[in-house]
Design a protein around this motif. Sequence first.
Motif, PDB file in Angstrom:
ATOM      1  N   HIS A  79       0.834  -1.207   0.000  1.00 58.59           N
ATOM      2  CA  HIS A  79       0.000   0.000   0.000  1.00 58.59           C
ATOM      3  C   HIS A  79       0.870   1.259   0.000  1.00 58.59           C
ATOM      4  CE1 HIS A  79      -3.510  -2.487   1.268  1.00 58.59           C
ATOM      5  NE2 HIS A  79      -4.174  -1.539   0.648  1.00 58.59           N
ATOM      6  N   ALA A  82       2.587   1.696  -3.405  1.00 63.59           N
ATOM      7  CA  ALA A  82       1.649   2.126  -4.444  1.00 63.59           C
ATOM      8  C   ALA A  82       1.236   3.576  -4.245  1.00 63.59           C
ATOM      9  CB  ALA A  82       0.426   1.215  -4.445  1.00 63.59           C
ATOM     10  N   VAL A  88       2.804  -1.447  -9.857  1.00 67.97           N
ATOM     11  CA  VAL A  88       2.352  -2.740  -9.344  1.00 67.97           C
ATOM     12  C   VAL A  88       1.754  -3.517 -10.511  1.00 67.97           C
ATOM     13  CG1 VAL A  88       0.877  -3.961  -7.705  1.00 67.97           C
ATOM     14  CG2 VAL A  88       1.854  -1.735  -7.085  1.00 67.97           C
ATOM     15  N   LEU A  98      -5.582  -7.322  -5.722  1.00 70.14           N
ATOM     16  CA  LEU A  98      -5.463  -5.856  -5.782  1.00 70.14           C
ATOM     17  C   LEU A  98      -6.806  -5.158  -5.647  1.00 70.14           C
ATOM     18  CD1 LEU A  98      -2.936  -5.285  -8.719  1.00 70.14           C
ATOM     19  CD2 LEU A  98      -2.462  -5.359  -6.262  1.00 70.14           C
ATOM     20  N   LEU A 115      -6.414  -1.553  -4.092  1.00 68.27           N
ATOM     21  CA  LEU A 115      -5.530  -0.756  -4.944  1.00 68.27           C
ATOM     22  C   LEU A 115      -6.084  -0.589  -6.359  1.00 68.27           C
ATOM     23  CD1 LEU A 115      -2.046  -2.160  -3.853  1.00 68.27           C
ATOM     24  CD2 LEU A 115      -3.195  -0.074  -3.086  1.00 68.27           C
ATOM     25  N   VAL A 184      -0.920   1.077 -11.340  1.00 69.49           N
ATOM     26  CA  VAL A 184      -1.326  -0.241 -10.848  1.00 69.49           C
ATOM     27  C   VAL A 184      -2.063  -0.971 -11.965  1.00 69.49           C
ATOM     28  CG1 VAL A 184      -2.678  -1.500  -9.133  1.00 69.49           C
ATOM     29  CG2 VAL A 184      -1.492   0.618  -8.489  1.00 69.49           C
TER      30      VAL A 184
END
Length: 206
Positions: A79, A82, A88, A98, A115, A184
């Motif tokens: 976390h 990111a 990621v 995620l 995420l 991400v």
Amino acid sequence: MRPLRLVWIYPDLLSTYGDRGNLLMLERRARLRGLPVEVTEVNSDQPVPRDGDIYLMGGGEDLPQTLATRRLQADGGLHEAANRGAVVFAVCAGYQVLGMEFGGTDGAQVPGLGLLDIRSGRGERRAVGEIVADVDPALNVPRLTGFENHQGVTRLGPQARPLARTTLGTGNGDGTEGAYAGRVLGTYLHGPALVRNPGLADLLLH
């Protein structure tokens, strides 16, 4: 020059169908560019480094997927990375991890890492076979090919964009494949994905 830091998360839990090849491909293509590379493989009993540049997760079975999610939530390192802008990249079970939630072993939903604005459940049929998908033009990456083996159905929320649209195979189950938001990115593609799609590997290295 500071080395490019690649972090392979929980290979002891999430590393099916040769997904470690994604790590090898990124390392190789970075070195071809003359970039020094530092690779860290983090097992589930180790803390996730906060200072990586690219974090990678592979696929896995239902129980390891749930265990990995709980340990990552407790650890907080992914976390933190990111949130500061690290890349990621996650495949299959890692992709679902995620998201906001995914289907657990008993059918109950398991909270994900949050995420990516996606929610995954269990579909009626297992998707097994080759997949071909055209990438979002904004990413400037050639058509993707890969192998999928999952029973997941993934719905994207408003904060996530489809990585690609399928021309063959199942992907998310609605004509789209994978998802991304900022730096991400997740996909159902094995193969390994970055070996079969070097343009996607180069996107992550930008």
